[in-house]
Scaffold this motif. Structure first.
Motif, mmCIF file in Angstrom:
data_model
loop_
_atom_site.group_PDB
_atom_site.id
_atom_site.type_symbol
_atom_site.label_atom_id
_atom_site.label_comp_id
_atom_site.label_asym_id
_atom_site.label_seq_id
_atom_site.Cartn_x
_atom_site.Cartn_y
_atom_site.Cartn_z
ATOM 1 N N ALA A 21 0.847 -1.189 0.000
ATOM 2 C CA ALA A 21 0.000 0.000 0.000
ATOM 3 C C ALA A 21 0.885 1.243 0.000
ATOM 4 C CB ALA A 21 -0.883 -0.004 1.243
ATOM 5 N N PRO A 22 0.376 2.388 -0.487
ATOM 6 C CA PRO A 22 1.156 3.619 -0.446
ATOM 7 C C PRO A 22 1.590 3.928 0.977
ATOM 8 C CG PRO A 22 -0.826 3.888 -1.791
ATOM 9 C CD PRO A 22 -0.929 2.557 -1.138
ATOM 10 N N ALA A 23 2.803 4.431 1.114
ATOM 11 C CA ALA A 23 3.371 4.644 2.434
ATOM 12 C C ALA A 23 2.548 5.596 3.278
ATOM 13 C CB ALA A 23 4.809 5.166 2.299
ATOM 14 N N ASP A 24 1.851 6.571 2.657
ATOM 15 C CA ASP A 24 1.114 7.562 3.435
ATOM 16 C C ASP A 24 -0.353 7.175 3.633
ATOM 17 O OD1 ASP A 24 0.386 10.005 0.782
ATOM 18 O OD2 ASP A 24 0.389 7.799 0.813
ATOM 19 N N ALA A 25 -0.759 6.020 3.157
ATOM 20 C CA ALA A 25 -2.155 5.599 3.313
ATOM 21 C C ALA A 25 -2.382 5.133 4.740
ATOM 22 C CB ALA A 25 -2.475 4.473 2.339
ATOM 23 N N ASP A 26 -3.499 5.566 5.342
ATOM 24 C CA ASP A 26 -3.851 5.136 6.683
ATOM 25 C C ASP A 26 -4.719 3.898 6.561
ATOM 26 O OD1 ASP A 26 -5.486 6.668 9.588
ATOM 27 O OD2 ASP A 26 -4.450 4.771 9.303
ATOM 28 N N GLY A 27 -4.113 2.727 6.672
ATOM 29 C CA GLY A 27 -4.871 1.492 6.533
ATOM 30 C C GLY A 27 -5.543 1.057 7.809
ATOM 31 N N LEU A 28 -5.373 1.816 8.884
ATOM 32 C CA LEU A 28 -5.910 1.422 10.184
ATOM 33 C C LEU A 28 -6.711 2.561 10.815
ATOM 34 C CD1 LEU A 28 -2.633 -0.249 11.541
ATOM 35 C CD2 LEU A 28 -4.566 -1.418 10.454
ATOM 36 N N PRO A 29 -7.784 3.015 10.176
ATOM 37 C CA PRO A 29 -8.505 4.190 10.672
ATOM 38 C C PRO A 29 -9.202 3.989 12.010
ATOM 39 C CG PRO A 29 -9.698 3.189 8.842
ATOM 40 C CD PRO A 29 -8.342 2.537 8.895
ATOM 41 N N SER A 30 -9.508 2.746 12.395
ATOM 42 C CA SER A 30 -10.182 2.514 13.679
ATOM 43 C C SER A 30 -9.200 2.305 14.829
ATOM 44 C CB SER A 30 -11.123 1.308 13.573
ATOM 45 O OG SER A 30 -12.170 1.576 12.661
ATOM 46 N N TRP A 31 -7.918 2.436 14.543
ATOM 47 C CA TRP A 31 -6.886 2.382 15.581
ATOM 48 C C TRP A 31 -6.533 3.813 15.989
ATOM 49 C CZ3 TRP A 31 -4.162 -2.158 17.285
ATOM 50 C CH2 TRP A 31 -4.590 -3.336 16.670
#
Length: 329
Positions: A21-31
């Motif tokens: 995934a792109p380095a700046d993507a927030d893949g964990l929004p519920s954390w």
């Protein structure tokens, strides 16, 4: 069966594509922002950076997770046991002669306390009576039908809606970064395989669990695998590493659990060479879920709490680290 937002077609495609995934993507929004989230993303970034010293090729990016209490809730008892109670009640209505013990009679009457009073022997009796005498496909169809209609006694949610949103995101985040995700749980393998792909995006061949006795048979001219009475393998404690090496063939580099039943899986996986990540979900949120650990009859967590931090394992505090527990209604 319901499918969740994090398990979209795009996420399924990402399961097989080894494209980070792109380095700046927030893949964990519920954390919540903090140490837990930073440690997870820091590890993933380190092992997926080809220029870094901790880089792992995609073939070594194996992640395993317990199910009960780690990926979905487990209170007041394991959901598979509640399925067993409902199934036994139906079977007993059609044939009362199957109720040959106090444990079975209590289970068929919906008396949870009485059913549990029989201890491990009584529990096994209930599971055998409700899980055998049919082929695997028929059993899994019954599981799916139950999940479509049964509701949790406290939350009123469907049981497959009581998966943890932060863990759904973690599974997708890992797959987006080239990890292959597995379930390694004490739950029944045929039970979990009935819903794991819809709920978690984990296909049946990546589900490892406890197994009952079974046999090959021809029924009405059709080859089937019949579920017979008896327990063949319990995938718990020391059994988890054994099951992993048999089915996967290598030590995972990322492992998640929530109880001392997961200790040996965490211990063995994180003892391997190179970068490793151990994670324990601590149930600390009585307001949004349940708060329990050392004294609980379900998901007891003592050794993991006492030894985990010194072993470098991340203790995820549900109340502190998760912005949301369950998916939106």
């Amino acid at each position: 069966m319901k499918k969740f937002a994090s398990m979209t077609a795009a996420a399924a495609i990402a399961t097989v594509l080894l494209v980070p995934a792109p380095a700046d993507a927030d893949g964990l929004p519920s954390w919540n922002e903090g140490d837990a989230k930073a440690r997870i993303t820091g590890f993933v970034e380190a092992v997926t950076d080809p220029a870094g010293q901790d880089y792992l090729p995609p073939s070594e990016r194996i992640a395993v997770f317990d199910n009960d209490g780690t990926l979905w809730a487990e209170q007041p008892v394991y959901f598979q046991f509640l399925f067993a109670l409902d199934t036994l009640k139906k079977r007993a209505a059609a044939d009362p002669s199957i109720l040959t013990s106090d444990a079975l009679k209590a289970a068929a009457a919906g008396d949870l306390k009485g059913a549990l009073a029989g201890g491990e022997e009584g529990l096994i009796e209930i599971v055998i009576a409700s899980h055998s005498g049919m082929d695997v496909e028929t059993f899994q169809a019954e599981v799916r039908a139950w999940l479509d209609t049964a509701r949790h006694p406290t939350t009123g949610r469907g049981y497959d809606e009581m998966v943890y949103q932060p863990m759904l995101e973690l599974l997708s985040y890992l797959r987006d970064n080239g990890f292959k995700t597995y379930i390694v749980s004490g739950g029944g393998i045929d039970f979990m395989r009935a819903f794991a792909e819809d709920a978690y995006g984990i296909p049946p061949e990546q589900v490892i669990g406890s197994m009952g006795k079974a046999r090959y048979d021809i029924v009405d001219g059709k080859p089937v695998i019949m579920k017979d009475p008896g327990i063949a393998f319990i995938d718990d404690k020391e059994g988890k590493p054994l099951a992993i090496i048999r089915q996967i063939g290598r030590r995972p580099v990322f492992v998640g659990g929530n109880s001392d039943g997961d200790f040996q899986m965490l211990e063995w996986s994180t003892a391997g060479d190179g970068p490793r990540f151990g994670l324990i979900v601590r149930h600390s949120d009585a307001e949004r879920e349940w708060a329990y650990d050392r004294e609980s009859h379900i998901g007891r967590l003592v050794r993991g709490l006492d030894e985990g931090p010194d072993r470098g394992w991340l203790i995820v505090d549900m109340a502190r680290d998760w912005a949301r527990v369950f998916p939106a209604e």
